[in-house]
Design a protein around this motif. Structure first.
Motif, PDB file in Angstrom:
ATOM      1  N   TYR A 190      12.777  -8.559  -2.853  1.00  0.00           N
ATOM      2  CA  TYR A 190      11.486  -8.004  -3.030  1.00  0.00           C
ATOM      3  C   TYR A 190      11.584  -6.558  -3.408  1.00  0.00           C
ATOM      4  O   TYR A 190      11.026  -6.005  -4.431  1.00  0.00           O
ATOM      5  CB  TYR A 190      10.745  -8.346  -1.500  1.00  0.00           C
ATOM      6  N   MET A 225       2.185 -10.972  -1.380  1.00  0.00           N
ATOM      7  CA  MET A 225       2.745 -11.795  -0.454  1.00  0.00           C
ATOM      8  C   MET A 225       1.846 -12.654   0.625  1.00  0.00           C
ATOM      9  O   MET A 225       1.024 -11.909   0.744  1.00  0.00           O
ATOM     10  CB  MET A 225       3.832 -11.034   0.402  1.00  0.00           C
ATOM     11  N   ARG A 259      -6.698 -15.208   3.505  1.00  0.00           N
ATOM     12  CA  ARG A 259      -6.070 -13.913   3.376  1.00  0.00           C
ATOM     13  C   ARG A 259      -6.598 -12.862   2.603  1.00  0.00           C
ATOM     14  O   ARG A 259      -6.970 -11.909   2.984  1.00  0.00           O
ATOM     15  CB  ARG A 259      -4.440 -14.129   3.570  1.00  0.00           C
ATOM     16  N   ARG A 316      -7.933   1.799   8.080  1.00  0.00           N
ATOM     17  CA  ARG A 316      -8.445   0.468   7.314  1.00  0.00           C
ATOM     18  C   ARG A 316      -8.225   0.300   6.017  1.00  0.00           C
ATOM     19  O   ARG A 316      -7.732  -0.835   5.871  1.00  0.00           O
ATOM     20  CB  ARG A 316      -9.906   0.586   7.462  1.00  0.00           C
ATOM     21  N   VAL A 352      -8.242  -5.280  11.525  1.00  0.00           N
ATOM     22  CA  VAL A 352      -6.886  -5.298  11.827  1.00  0.00           C
ATOM     23  C   VAL A 352      -6.463  -6.646  12.827  1.00  0.00           C
ATOM     24  O   VAL A 352      -7.190  -6.622  13.714  1.00  0.00           O
ATOM     25  CB  VAL A 352      -6.118  -3.996  12.239  1.00  0.00           C
ATOM     26  N   ARG A 393       4.660   1.894   0.933  1.00  0.00           N
ATOM     27  CA  ARG A 393       5.925   1.747   0.649  1.00  0.00           C
ATOM     28  C   ARG A 393       6.759   2.912   0.888  1.00  0.00           C
ATOM     29  O   ARG A 393       8.046   2.731   1.230  1.00  0.00           O
ATOM     30  CB  ARG A 393       5.725   1.685  -0.996  1.00  0.00           C
ATOM     31  N   THR A 428      -0.741   2.085  -8.832  1.00  0.00           N
ATOM     32  CA  THR A 428      -0.788   1.921  -7.164  1.00  0.00           C
ATOM     33  C   THR A 428      -1.299   2.759  -6.337  1.00  0.00           C
ATOM     34  O   THR A 428      -1.600   4.153  -6.748  1.00  0.00           O
ATOM     35  CB  THR A 428       0.757   2.092  -7.090  1.00  0.00           C
ATOM     36  N   ILE A 430     -12.734  -6.250   3.161  1.00  0.00           N
ATOM     37  CA  ILE A 430     -12.742  -4.985   3.760  1.00  0.00           C
ATOM     38  C   ILE A 430     -13.387  -3.883   2.944  1.00  0.00           C
ATOM     39  O   ILE A 430     -14.208  -3.337   3.616  1.00  0.00           O
ATOM     40  CB  ILE A 430     -11.306  -4.392   3.987  1.00  0.00           C
ATOM     41  N   HIS A 489      -4.387  -0.699   5.906  1.00  0.00           N
ATOM     42  CA  HIS A 489      -3.975  -2.219   6.230  1.00  0.00           C
ATOM     43  C   HIS A 489      -4.606  -3.240   5.216  1.00  0.00           C
ATOM     44  O   HIS A 489      -3.822  -3.956   4.763  1.00  0.00           O
ATOM     45  CB  HIS A 489      -5.026  -2.581   7.253  1.00  0.00           C
ATOM     46  N   GLU A 490      -5.575  -2.787   4.452  1.00  0.00           N
ATOM     47  CA  GLU A 490      -6.158  -3.560   3.103  1.00  0.00           C
ATOM     48  C   GLU A 490      -5.070  -3.594   2.175  1.00  0.00           C
ATOM     49  O   GLU A 490      -4.637  -4.499   1.681  1.00  0.00           O
ATOM     50  CB  GLU A 490      -7.242  -2.859   2.851  1.00  0.00           C
ATOM     51  N   LEU A 504       8.216   2.783   4.641  1.00  0.00           N
ATOM     52  CA  LEU A 504       9.183   1.454   4.802  1.00  0.00           C
ATOM     53  C   LEU A 504      10.310   1.781   3.772  1.00  0.00           C
ATOM     54  O   LEU A 504      11.482   0.936   3.847  1.00  0.00           O
ATOM     55  CB  LEU A 504       8.431   0.236   4.277  1.00  0.00           C
ATOM     56  N   LYS A 559       2.584  -5.923  -9.396  1.00  0.00           N
ATOM     57  CA  LYS A 559       1.319  -5.945  -8.322  1.00  0.00           C
ATOM     58  C   LYS A 559       1.934  -7.440  -7.536  1.00  0.00           C
ATOM     59  O   LYS A 559       1.596  -8.584  -8.150  1.00  0.00           O
ATOM     60  CB  LYS A 559       0.287  -6.140  -9.043  1.00  0.00           C
ATOM     61  N   GLY A 603      -1.626  -2.900   2.704  1.00  0.00           N
ATOM     62  CA  GLY A 603      -0.420  -3.645   3.390  1.00  0.00           C
ATOM     63  C   GLY A 603      -0.470  -5.232   3.360  1.00  0.00           C
ATOM     64  O   GLY A 603       0.351  -5.886   3.175  1.00  0.00           O
ATOM     65  N   ILE A 604      -1.872  -5.863   3.041  1.00  0.00           N
ATOM     66  CA  ILE A 604      -1.851  -7.235   3.121  1.00  0.00           C
ATOM     67  C   ILE A 604      -1.013  -7.854   2.059  1.00  0.00           C
ATOM     68  O   ILE A 604      -0.205  -8.592   2.078  1.00  0.00           O
ATOM     69  CB  ILE A 604      -3.442  -7.804   2.929  1.00  0.00           C
ATOM     70  N   PRO A 605      -1.468  -7.501   0.555  1.00  0.00           N
ATOM     71  CA  PRO A 605      -0.649  -7.840  -0.460  1.00  0.00           C
ATOM     72  C   PRO A 605       0.898  -7.672  -0.455  1.00  0.00           C
ATOM     73  O   PRO A 605       1.580  -8.402  -0.897  1.00  0.00           O
ATOM     74  CB  PRO A 605      -1.227  -7.297  -1.726  1.00  0.00           C
ATOM     75  N   LEU A 606       1.069  -6.680   0.191  1.00  0.00           N
ATOM     76  CA  LEU A 606       2.524  -6.141   0.452  1.00  0.00           C
ATOM     77  C   LEU A 606       3.423  -7.027   1.489  1.00  0.00           C
ATOM     78  O   LEU A 606       4.602  -6.824   1.440  1.00  0.00           O
ATOM     79  CB  LEU A 606       2.767  -4.589   0.797  1.00  0.00           C
ATOM     80  N   GLY A 607       2.542  -7.769   2.196  1.00  0.00           N
ATOM     81  CA  GLY A 607       3.070  -8.758   2.972  1.00  0.00           C
ATOM     82  C   GLY A 607       3.494  -7.630   4.403  1.00  0.00           C
ATOM     83  O   GLY A 607       4.473  -8.330   5.228  1.00  0.00           O
ATOM     84  N   PHE A 636       9.415  -9.600   7.223  1.00  0.00           N
ATOM     85  CA  PHE A 636       8.936  -8.048   6.767  1.00  0.00           C
ATOM     86  C   PHE A 636       8.826  -7.260   8.048  1.00  0.00           C
ATOM     87  O   PHE A 636       8.549  -7.646   9.202  1.00  0.00           O
ATOM     88  CB  PHE A 636       7.737  -8.227   5.872  1.00  0.00           C
ATOM     89  N   PRO A 637       9.120  -6.065   7.758  1.00  0.00           N
ATOM     90  CA  PRO A 637       9.101  -4.940   8.680  1.00  0.00           C
ATOM     91  C   PRO A 637       7.536  -4.733   9.237  1.00  0.00           C
ATOM     92  O   PRO A 637       6.510  -5.178   8.592  1.00  0.00           O
ATOM     93  CB  PRO A 637       9.504  -3.816   8.304  1.00  0.00           C
TER      94      PRO A 637
END
Lengths: 379, 379
Positions: free
Chosen positions: A324, A338, A16, B16, B44, B290, B282, A23, B19-20, B293, A335, B22-26, B3-4
């Motif tokens: 979270y 997930m 993952r 693109r 994606v 963030r 960030t 990317i 999405h990158e 959401l 940082k 968002g991956i660590p954010l879950g 997760f939403p």
């Protein structure tokens, strides 16, 4: 633009995070995953669902990949050799990878290049374990199945021959090792490319709880420069001598008398390198991809005085989302990473990186977040 | 873990990179893309191919999304209103977004909240353009179609009524603006969440070439603290008054007499914020997610003294891979972000971030990489 295609076998969090790092690099990424729900399969576009133990599946997957690399060590070595014989580019190659897959082969190889290891040999039964103990300073002795172990699984610490029967039940060869009286555990992470370029990350301290990595501090505090350089040199030597391509993590024991002994090797991105995502110029994941593609490697230097990583383990609460949210509100500089996994007690479901100038503060922030997410603290 | 799901409309590089992030954010990320080859659609997992101008397609896409957000401003406002009426959560909402979609509405709104803008009004024909010029300091005048423009498209600078016929041919209302005699362009990037939390990134200098963003310097060099604070405050005020949710980029003209005038608004991650990926705690992409959401926002502060972003435009060579390899070898600290797009002359195909303490050096490194990748220099 004709960027190459990297195929990664295994759908866990390492894949993952490798996709995430690929990317911006423009890497086209294919995944072989056990299920569509696996951590990496949730976020990668090009996913093949299949069994990595099946050679035909691996052959099918390899079509259209320029290079194959791995999220774990569990692909059968004979399949890797078969694919290589058919011309598939595998990095690290089978000859290197078997030394991370099989702890017996690993120890024999390290002995051959004079790398310091704990005293060890393959043992045949509990009586042989007693003999091994008697050859050195006695019990306790560490027993490991040579294949299939991870995160404390496949490892036993035994205090007598009577306790030593369990490891032999799996029918896998068993390696006995002296239980090293270490002062702490370190990890030396390096990355090497096919043409021999290599970079070394700062040596880190790794704190284990119940055989599972809990906290990583980068760089290892109070590590004498000479010892740090020796650990990096050891990892670079292993990478070169074993012809490793990609990321190599060398887990080390630091002893009270200034020795460093190799505990384990991993030839892939590793938990002890997760801090690099937020704490180094180039992450281990980006450099692993650059290495397997034989691209020039990125700068491994740290971006902060201190970076700390804590693993987030599952606790009793299946839904972490509100914890979270709380952690984000408490510490806007956290940082969080997930993995998209269902929460099960003790399962690694994410990690947290923090960085800054004040080590005690950086540790406290990371620990608080991990503990709060797990549910072991509520404030 | 529940997760939403964030749905993003538009498959470009902004999606693109979102999405990158968002991956660590879950974050579970769904994409509505024109084609499977679009920049974001390549990376994606969950992609729906469809036309964002079709309400039924948008309705279908919205099923299973907790919130919808956007990679571009081109979704018809009436569709956004229809979806909102049906209970779909859209962030930023239609009432906010129309102010970034329609430059006439944007100017009227900013006038209403006393935000300084260039002198402007809607004009009906070339004779009216001449009248507009005469009302102020004469020609040249800037003409913009109120919808559909980007990267210099839909914008004309005319020196006479005779030159002013082209913009009226599209049948879209035309906005006339004074041509501001600015000393440089700035951008103030802020992020706001539904419950009103907001963060402000450092104000940056943005250097345009042929109407396209070329270089961004963070923070803007030699910007007086009072002016920086005023620009941030302006952006925060606009975000609040327009009820923006997510990232808001406010493009500004700095004049020789110390005024700042709003040029354009974008309610999404923006080219002037790409530096945050490697230069801020960030990134704009993580904070946009963030915000939509309604998670607590991340620290927007810089991680380096200077961060510079240069856009990589396509040049005459369709295959950049070897230039890319060369750049990596020359500068291991370069942060390259490729979009997976086919190279066409003048097309944005990636960007490069550099950071460090010496501004001249940081600019030179980023410019060299962008120029080399484009093929305008060969050494």
């Amino acid at each position: 633009m004709t960027f190459p295609v990297v195929g990664m076998v295994g759908g866990g969090q390492l894949a993952r995070m490798t996709h995430e790092a690929g990317i911006p690099l423009g890497v086209r990424f294919k995944l072989l995953s056990d299920t569509a729900q696996d951590s990496a399969a949730q976020v990668v576009q090009d996913v093949m669902i299949g069994d990595y133990r099946d050679l035909e599946t691996l052959r099918e997957f390899a079509k259209g990949c320029d290079v194959i690399t791995f999220d774990h060590e569990h692909v059968p070595t004979e399949h890797l050799r078969a694919l290589e014989a058919e011309g598939v580019v595998i990095r690290p190659g089978a000859d290197a990878l078997v030394r991370a897959q099989d702890k017996g082969v690993m120890r024999a190889t390290l002995d051959g290049i004079a790398v310091p290891c704990p005293r060890h040999r393959i043992v045949s039964d509990p009586a042989d374990v007693a003999a091994f103990a008697a050859e050195g300073s006695g019990f306790p002795v560490v027993l490991k199945t040579v294949r299939g172990g991870y995160d404390g699984k496949g490892v036993w610490i035994v205090r007598s021959a009577e306790e030593a029967s369990e490891p032999f039940k799996a029918g896998v060869p068993v390696l006995a090792e002296e239980k090293v009286d270490f002062v702490r555990e370190l990890a030396a992470n390096v990355v090497r490319s096919p043409h021999g370029q290599a970079v070394a990350y700062p040596v880190v301290e790794s704190i284990q709880v119940d055989g599972v990595c809990d906290t990583v501090i980068a760089p290892a505090p109070n590590l004498p420069a000479e010892l740090s350089a020796r650990a990096q040199q050891l990892a670079l030597t292993i990478a070169r001598e074993l012809d490793v391509v990609g990321h190599l993590a060398v887990e080390l024991f630091e002893t009270g008398d200034g020795r460093i002994l190799v505990n384990e090797l991993a030839m892939r991105p590793h938990n002890s390198g997760h801090w690099t995502q937020d704490g180094a110029v180039t992450s281990q994941f980006a450099n692993h991809l650059r290495a397997v593609l034989d691209l020039p490697l990125g700068d491994p230097r740290p971006r902060a005085r201190w970076t700390v990583m804590t693993n987030v383990l599952g606790g009793d609460y299946p839904d972490m989302y509100f914890a979270y949210l709380h952690c984000m509100a408490r510490d806007p500089g956290l940082k969080i990473h997930m993995y998209g996994k269902d929460v099960k007690p003790g399962r690694k479901v994410g990690h947290v990186n923090t960085y800054g100038d004040d080590l005690a503060d950086v540790i406290e922030r990371a620990r608080h977040a991990a503990d709060y997410l797990r549910g072991t603290i509520t404030e």
